[in-house]
Design a protein around this motif. Sequence first.
Motif, PDB file in Angstrom:
ATOM      1  N   ARG A  73       0.827  -1.204   0.000  1.00  0.00           N
ATOM      2  CA  ARG A  73       0.000   0.000   0.000  1.00  0.00           C
ATOM      3  C   ARG A  73       0.866   1.262   0.000  1.00  0.00           C
ATOM      4  O   ARG A  73       0.574   2.223  -0.730  1.00  0.00           O
ATOM      5  CB  ARG A  73      -0.907  -0.022   1.236  1.00  0.00           C
ATOM      6  N   ASN A  78       1.880   4.174  -3.590  1.00  0.00           N
ATOM      7  CA  ASN A  78       1.610   5.612  -3.615  1.00  0.00           C
ATOM      8  C   ASN A  78       2.679   6.359  -4.401  1.00  0.00           C
ATOM      9  O   ASN A  78       2.464   7.505  -4.810  1.00  0.00           O
ATOM     10  CB  ASN A  78       1.537   6.157  -2.189  1.00  0.00           C
ATOM     11  N   ILE A 113      -9.443   2.235  -2.308  1.00  0.00           N
ATOM     12  CA  ILE A 113      -8.225   2.313  -3.107  1.00  0.00           C
ATOM     13  C   ILE A 113      -8.132   1.203  -4.145  1.00  0.00           C
ATOM     14  O   ILE A 113      -8.199   0.014  -3.813  1.00  0.00           O
ATOM     15  CB  ILE A 113      -6.975   2.279  -2.196  1.00  0.00           C
ATOM     16  N   LEU A 146      -2.862   8.502   3.663  1.00  0.00           N
ATOM     17  CA  LEU A 146      -2.967   7.521   2.586  1.00  0.00           C
ATOM     18  C   LEU A 146      -4.072   7.901   1.594  1.00  0.00           C
ATOM     19  O   LEU A 146      -3.896   7.767   0.376  1.00  0.00           O
ATOM     20  CB  LEU A 146      -3.224   6.138   3.170  1.00  0.00           C
ATOM     21  N   LEU A 151      -3.051  10.899  -0.505  1.00  0.00           N
ATOM     22  CA  LEU A 151      -2.107  10.504  -1.547  1.00  0.00           C
ATOM     23  C   LEU A 151      -2.780   9.718  -2.672  1.00  0.00           C
ATOM     24  O   LEU A 151      -2.422   9.862  -3.836  1.00  0.00           O
ATOM     25  CB  LEU A 151      -0.975   9.653  -0.941  1.00  0.00           C
ATOM     26  N   GLY A 152      -3.761   8.875  -2.298  1.00  0.00           N
ATOM     27  CA  GLY A 152      -4.209   7.892  -3.268  1.00  0.00           C
ATOM     28  C   GLY A 152      -5.639   7.929  -3.735  1.00  0.00           C
ATOM     29  O   GLY A 152      -5.977   7.271  -4.730  1.00  0.00           O
ATOM     30  N   SER A 156      -6.994   6.733  -7.348  1.00  0.00           N
ATOM     31  CA  SER A 156      -7.745   5.484  -7.302  1.00  0.00           C
ATOM     32  C   SER A 156      -9.064   5.608  -8.060  1.00  0.00           C
ATOM     33  O   SER A 156      -9.436   4.721  -8.841  1.00  0.00           O
ATOM     34  CB  SER A 156      -8.020   5.098  -5.846  1.00  0.00           C
TER      35      SER A 156
END
Length: 384
Positions: free
Chosen positions: A76, A80, A103, A135, A138-139, A143
């Motif tokens: 994970r 990123n 995600i 997280l 960032l994603g 996603s």
Amino acid sequence: MNIAFDASPLIGDNISGVGWCEANLTDALMRLHPELNYRFEYFTLRSPEEKVRRMQPFVRENTALHPARFSPIIYRMVTNFVPLPYCAFHGIWADLTHFFNYIVPPFVHGKTIATVHDMVLHAYPETMQKRTRILLQLGLKRSMQRADRIVTDSEFSRSEIIKYYPSMAEKIRVVPCGVDRTRFAPASAQEIEKVREIHHLPKRYFLYLGTLEPRKNLVRLIRAYALLRTQYPDAPALVLAGGKGWQYEKIFQAAAAPDVRGHILFPSYIPPEDMSAIYSGALAFVFPSLYEGFGMPPLEAMACGCPVMTSNAASLPEAVGNAALLCNPMKIKAIAKGMELLLTRESLRSRLIERGFRRALEMSWDAAAEKLYQVYRELYDAKE
């Protein structure tokens, strides 16, 4: 059609709401559509046998497990910054892969579906655990760009996603959550008494059941309960049941105040087999959460014959319909007034119980699974 499910929400020590949403949807889907091929995919480095054991309740005859021997945390974090292909670990078997926890990793074979439960990242970022917030910051956008479809739990959450990510509007499909009435149903007096003794609960109590964290608004609930006790010194205890989340210390500090000390109980994590009896034994279920993508606990309480008070905010009015007493979660006096009504008006409790049973009947996982199947079918047919 080969359908893969990301099983990471199901293999932790304790299953959260996201995990139960996946468990119920996948179970109904596999039962209603046995003609399809399914498998659960996940990363595991330590205790692979334990992960297999934890997955057994969710596996059917037409379902396989596909573990990848790699650290889920490292995967994970790395993805990123470096697009480490998911298909390098899980191959090219799936036509569709559904990720139930926001995600979608890079380079997944076939079409992808992401469940985005809410927009708490933007609406109430201060209530999130720092690691989770980072997280998602960032994603999440990347996603959703990767996903071929975005599934969310309510029309409210759909409008929230569009508010913050308007370019995603055409991808979004709403699949409401449901309630499992085989797990949640009125318990017998003997079951209630047994579970009450196991968890050291009094005969009468207000109940909250869920994670102990800021978003659930429990400090205001405790202060509202203190206000209630100024008028009704013999008010039932307030039971705050659930695992410790982020910033739970403030909740325990509020419960240690002199005016409520000894009247607020923390039975910690309630195992699934005890939940119906805990709900059934409560005078009322109180859930003044600030923000929910759907909110399953109020429906679970309704299915067990427990009257419900919840917030008039976010998706909660949509989830409960006309079957709950609604309050303003930002106003301590409003929460206290709702608790007073539930305490003093038996006719109100009876009316809410009756409406709650009807609402629980309407919100089935089978109906939700059929809606999800239509999303899969839409994607698969477009591929051909």
